[in-house]
Design a protein around this motif. Sequence first.
Motif, PDB file in Angstrom:
ATOM      1  N   TYR A  34       0.826  -1.222   0.000  1.00  0.00           N
ATOM      2  CA  TYR A  34       0.000   0.000   0.000  1.00  0.00           C
ATOM      3  C   TYR A  34       0.854   1.263   0.000  1.00  0.00           C
ATOM      4  O   TYR A  34       0.345   2.363  -0.195  1.00  0.00           O
ATOM      5  N   ALA A  48      -5.664  -0.741  -3.942  1.00  0.00           N
ATOM      6  CA  ALA A  48      -6.479  -1.723  -3.217  1.00  0.00           C
ATOM      7  C   ALA A  48      -6.191  -3.066  -3.876  1.00  0.00           C
ATOM      8  O   ALA A  48      -5.931  -3.130  -5.083  1.00  0.00           O
ATOM      9  N   ASP A  73      -7.099  -3.735   3.102  1.00  0.00           N
ATOM     10  CA  ASP A  73      -7.330  -2.535   2.273  1.00  0.00           C
ATOM     11  C   ASP A  73      -7.869  -1.388   3.132  1.00  0.00           C
ATOM     12  O   ASP A  73      -7.391  -0.252   3.062  1.00  0.00           O
ATOM     13  N   GLU A  74      -8.889  -1.697   3.922  1.00  0.00           N
ATOM     14  CA  GLU A  74      -9.572  -0.641   4.670  1.00  0.00           C
ATOM     15  C   GLU A  74      -8.695  -0.101   5.809  1.00  0.00           C
ATOM     16  O   GLU A  74      -8.634   1.101   6.037  1.00  0.00           O
ATOM     17  N   ARG A  90      -6.201   2.171   4.294  1.00  0.00           N
ATOM     18  CA  ARG A  90      -6.831   3.432   3.867  1.00  0.00           C
ATOM     19  C   ARG A  90      -7.045   4.359   5.079  1.00  0.00           C
ATOM     20  O   ARG A  90      -6.759   5.552   5.031  1.00  0.00           O
ATOM     21  N   GLN A 125      -5.561   8.026   5.669  1.00  0.00           N
ATOM     22  CA  GLN A 125      -6.500   9.158   5.829  1.00  0.00           C
ATOM     23  C   GLN A 125      -6.160   9.958   7.087  1.00  0.00           C
ATOM     24  O   GLN A 125      -6.240  11.184   7.096  1.00  0.00           O
ATOM     25  N   VAL A 182      -8.477  10.316   0.637  1.00  0.00           N
ATOM     26  CA  VAL A 182      -7.734   9.113   0.230  1.00  0.00           C
ATOM     27  C   VAL A 182      -8.649   8.267  -0.658  1.00  0.00           C
ATOM     28  O   VAL A 182      -9.731   7.853  -0.248  1.00  0.00           O
ATOM     29  N   GLN A 241      -9.041   4.936  -3.074  1.00  0.00           N
ATOM     30  CA  GLN A 241      -8.430   3.625  -3.305  1.00  0.00           C
ATOM     31  C   GLN A 241      -8.841   3.085  -4.664  1.00  0.00           C
ATOM     32  O   GLN A 241     -10.022   3.142  -5.020  1.00  0.00           O
TER      33      GLN A 241
END
Length: 364
Positions: free
Chosen positions: A304, A318, A324-325, A328, A332, A340, A342
Amino acid sequence: MKIIKDSAPSAEGFRMPAEFEPHAGCIMIFPERADSWQYGAYAARKAFGQIAEAIARSEKVTVCASAAQYDNARALLPAHIRVVEMSSNDAWARDYAPTFVKNALGEVRGIDWGFNAWGGLCDGLYFPWDKDDHMARKLCDLLDKDVYDKRDFILEGGSIHVDGEGTCMVTESCLLSKGRNPELSKEEIEDVLKAYLNVAKVLWLPCGIYNDETNEHVDNICAFTAPGEVVLAWTQDQTDVQYAMSRACLDYLEQALDARGRRIRVHKLPLPKPVTVSEEECRGLDACLDRPARTPGERLAASYVNFYIANGSVVMPAFGDPADETAREILQRLFPDREVVQIYSRDILIGGGNIHCITQQIPE
Ligand code: KQY
């Protein structure tokens, strides 16, 4: 466009700004190479288009396309994205578009480093690379920027990060690799970085991401989010080969001081679970240098950290992974004034890089 051969940026008051400083725009290249991008780059082009559109919401994007792909690129990309015909061997703008430097009057110039496809005849990734190597100068001409000729020094944009306050970050595995500048010592390489980027301190991370075919570019493992602050790609899995690599970078960063004498604040950014190439994806790739471009099960250098900081957003990969989350949310928090965004980037990853590798910022 003036070609400057007899002096270096630092001698004339130019420095490389950090990526989080304001941009005039971003350069990208339309993908088409059949041994990099599966199934004729159809899916990669869609992903490149989404990334270009996300960046173009807050800065001007210029996409270079080959003569063969110009009409297709123009049709795929919206009107506010500029498309120019320019030949290249592949689509890694970070590595062969110019590195830009800026002075106190706001004048911007380019640096034209030598490019040899990440290692030339020693361990380079394709041959030839002559069109890529000519892009920096062509782009400076297009953008009306004078350019420093440093073609005698092999360097890719993805192998350097700067904080804009005198510190540069690189990996030993890449900058000291035999395929780049084997005739230069570590100190001599540092002197070139200091003179051309106008930095006072070079941080030498030992390595990057496992199986990163660029000899482990820094832009896949660690990035400045502010002066004195970095994100570092991290795994909690001590049995994973990446653990020792990320740990070695953390140990290095924890004892390092930057050019202003600050300790570096390290934010760990989780890695996705290992991403491997499928048989179906391999079938969609042409051979490269008489060998299969990828083999089924090969691990890709997914991270990432390979994000692009635009004026109004951070555009990050992503992978369809549970992390992923989390990744993120961490970015952020670190970039509260930017959105941000993705973008699913597996099709770019198969080519050997990610969002940062296919973008190059032009300072305001
Ligand atoms: O900067 C990069 N990560 C580019 C990698 C190029 C790979 C060629 N297949």
